[in-house]
Design a protein around this motif. Structure first.
Motif, mmCIF file in Angstrom:
data_model
loop_
_atom_site.group_PDB
_atom_site.id
_atom_site.type_symbol
_atom_site.label_atom_id
_atom_site.label_comp_id
_atom_site.label_asym_id
_atom_site.label_seq_id
_atom_site.Cartn_x
_atom_site.Cartn_y
_atom_site.Cartn_z
ATOM 1 N N ARG A 1 0.817 -1.209 0.000
ATOM 2 C CA ARG A 1 0.000 0.000 0.000
ATOM 3 C C ARG A 1 0.853 1.262 0.000
ATOM 4 N N ARG A 2 1.944 1.213 0.800
ATOM 5 C CA ARG A 2 2.821 2.384 0.896
ATOM 6 C C ARG A 2 3.461 2.716 -0.461
ATOM 7 N N LYS A 3 3.787 1.656 -1.226
ATOM 8 C CA LYS A 3 4.465 1.863 -2.503
ATOM 9 C C LYS A 3 3.479 2.193 -3.626
ATOM 10 N N MET A 4 2.190 1.980 -3.366
ATOM 11 C CA MET A 4 1.201 2.090 -4.434
ATOM 12 C C MET A 4 0.825 3.542 -4.691
ATOM 13 N N PRO A 5 0.793 3.962 -5.953
ATOM 14 C CA PRO A 5 0.331 5.328 -6.235
ATOM 15 C C PRO A 5 -1.119 5.491 -5.772
ATOM 16 N N ALA A 6 -1.489 6.699 -5.319
ATOM 17 C CA ALA A 6 -2.828 6.956 -4.778
ATOM 18 C C ALA A 6 -3.928 6.529 -5.753
ATOM 19 N N GLU A 7 -3.671 6.791 -7.041
ATOM 20 C CA GLU A 7 -4.682 6.446 -8.051
ATOM 21 C C GLU A 7 -4.986 4.950 -8.053
ATOM 22 N N PRO B 1 -10.197 -2.240 5.438
ATOM 23 C CA PRO B 1 -10.937 -1.163 6.114
ATOM 24 C C PRO B 1 -10.049 -0.387 7.097
ATOM 25 N N PHE B 2 -10.410 0.861 7.376
ATOM 26 C CA PHE B 2 -9.708 1.704 8.377
ATOM 27 C C PHE B 2 -8.204 1.786 8.140
ATOM 28 N N TRP B 3 -7.804 1.845 6.870
ATOM 29 C CA TRP B 3 -6.382 2.018 6.572
ATOM 30 C C TRP B 3 -5.951 3.410 7.001
ATOM 31 N N PRO B 4 -4.748 3.658 7.550
ATOM 32 C CA PRO B 4 -3.718 2.687 7.974
ATOM 33 C C PRO B 4 -3.816 2.301 9.448
ATOM 34 N N VAL B 5 -4.827 2.819 10.171
ATOM 35 C CA VAL B 5 -4.856 2.591 11.632
ATOM 36 C C VAL B 5 -5.043 1.116 11.984
ATOM 37 N N ALA B 6 -6.063 0.483 11.398
ATOM 38 C CA ALA B 6 -6.359 -0.902 11.780
ATOM 39 C C ALA B 6 -5.205 -1.868 11.485
#
Length: 454
Positions: A384-390, A400-405
């Motif tokens: 997820r960290r490496k993935m472009p926002a798009e 769900p509840f990324w990145p807290v959960a």
């Protein structure tokens, strides 16, 4: 012509859902729960709820990756992709190790259950018989395997529902009055309070609770043999937490209402014990058939999962090449034989230490399970960290509840590993786990990592 070295997509949603259930509802619930109740008292319900929430996050992280990109070798492949080849190697082999150890716990429990009917036969003889039987089933076509798993799981599920209903009936109509204790909600706090051993007891119970959920990650592995992974995987994953809460929390709730928690014993399954104590003799036999079914079905899905994992790793050159050999039906037969061979170690352990073998095995399994879950969570986090926002916006099944959960779940898994080392009777698991990881790392550098050519 079909490529011989391909797994066949023969598993439907129904198969996958029940396989995950088959792995998760096994010995941990029917036999191991007694240990968790002993540690935490009625507050074990909290431990199952918290553990269940963390496991749901693991499953969602795995689901996000599986739907985004399904691959044989599942989470070992994702760990290789996002955390590096060493992490993938460690994850895959630790999962195989987890499945083997869980199988050892299950075959051991099988031997213990058979004692109800054949008290004079040695435990190890049963263990030997079951290893051969399951090995044979796993060599059949994946569809045969899926069908068998489906029916075995149905038996378990029906039995648990019957037990919950029966338990409520006992509470409402007081069938247990001739027994020497009261039945009812008051049992949850009468005997030393809801949390008799304090918060430490609840923390100690996590070692057994997390063992109970182990194997559920098999859903990720089925993705490469599922007929329609982008639909079947999310549906199977979303159904799981609800069922786990229903089965584990409700079952143990009923169990502890009928029976004071401090009388739930370790000889055989606590469930069989209830019914025999209420004077329903045939019920003990019926339930024994159910717990035996549960053990067989768990062993069955574990051997399946580990075999498929070794197959996926062999394709990535992280396991012996012979593991990619398939039968005409598309079953990786070498891995099934390898698994069955290692299970014979369980026969030996049951012969040498029939008394202690379950706790030791269960805590080692917990280490391996939690390690694998930690890797799944970390892989998803890095992906997820490496993935472009798009691209992240287009994920079909996002956590769900990324990145807290996910972050909380990662912290929780680290905590459980620390807990294993804190309590003397599970400490061996941490030592075995650390030695295992070190040995794997050494073998990775000796045999797998190819020296790079300038």
């Amino acid at each position: 012509m079909q490529n011989i070295s391909q797994l066949k997509r023969g598993l439907s949603v129904r198969h996958i859902r029940f396989m995950a259930l088959g792995s998760a509802i096994g010995t941990g619930l029917f036999y191991g729960s007694a240990g968790a109740i002993k540690a935490a008292g009625p507050a074990v319900l909290l431990a199952y709820a918290i553990g269940g929430a963390a496991v749901f996050m693991v499953m969602r992280a795995l689901g996000e990756m599986a739907v985004h990109r399904s691959a044989p070798g599942s989470f070992s492949y994702y760990a290789t992709q996002y955390l590096g080849p060493l992490a993938g190697f460690l994850t895959g082999w630790t999962y195989v190790f987890e499945m083997l150890v869980v199988c050892l716990a299950d075959v051991t429990a099988f031997g213990i259950y058979m004692k109800l009917w054949f008290p004079h036969v040695d435990q190890w003889i049963w263990v030997l018989g079951i290893v051969f039987f399951i090995g044979a089933i796993n060599l059949c076509n994946v569809k045969v395997f899926g069908e068998m798993e489906f029916w075995l799981s149905i038996i378990k599920v029906v039995a648990i529902i019957a037990m919950i209903v029966g338990g409520f009936a006992i509470m409402m109509y007081g069938f247990g009055q001739e027994a020497e204790h009261v039945t009812g909600l008051s049992n949850l706090w009468e005997h030393g309070g809801f949390m008799p051993n304090g918060i430490a007891g609840v923390i100690a119970s996590f070692t057994v609770v997390m063992f109970a959920f182990g194997g559920i990650e098999v859903i990720g592995i089925t993705a490469s043999e599922a007929k329609n992974p982008e639909k079947s995987i999310p549906r199977a994953i979303n159904a799981v937490p609800f069922r786990i809460l229903l089965f584990y929390v409700l079952t143990l709730f009923v169990l502890m209402c009928i029976y004071p928690w401090n009388q739930v014993g370790q000889n055989g399954s606590p469930f069989v014990q209830i019914f025999s104590s209420l004077g329903i003799d045939s019920a003990a036999n019926i339930l024994n058939i159910v717990v035996i079914t549960a053990a067989i079905s768990a062993i069955n899905s574990d051997i399946f999962g580990a075999g498929r994992m070794m197959y996926g790793m062999a394709q990535e050159k992280q396991a012996p090449a012979s593991f990619t050999q398939l039968t005409k039906n598309g079953v990786p037969w070498v891995t099934v034989l390898a698994m069955s061979g290692v299970l014979l170690v369980g026969v030996l352990l049951n012969y040498l230490l029939p008394e202690k073998v379950f706790v030791i095995i269960a805590s080692i399994a917990t280490f391996a399970t939690v390690w694998v879950w930690l890797m799944i969570l970390l892989s998803q986090y890095v992906m997820r960290r490496k993935m472009p926002a798009e691209e992240a916006k287009q994920l079909e099944f996002p956590v769900p509840f990324w990145p807290v959960a996910p972050t909380l779940a990662i912290a929780f898994m680290g905590f459980v590993i620390a807990v294993l080392g804190y309590f003397p009777n599970t400490r061996i698991a941490l030592y075995v786990g650390i030695v295992w990881i070190v040995l794997l790392t050494i073998s990775y550098y000796l045999w797998v990592k190819k020296p790079s050519h300038g």
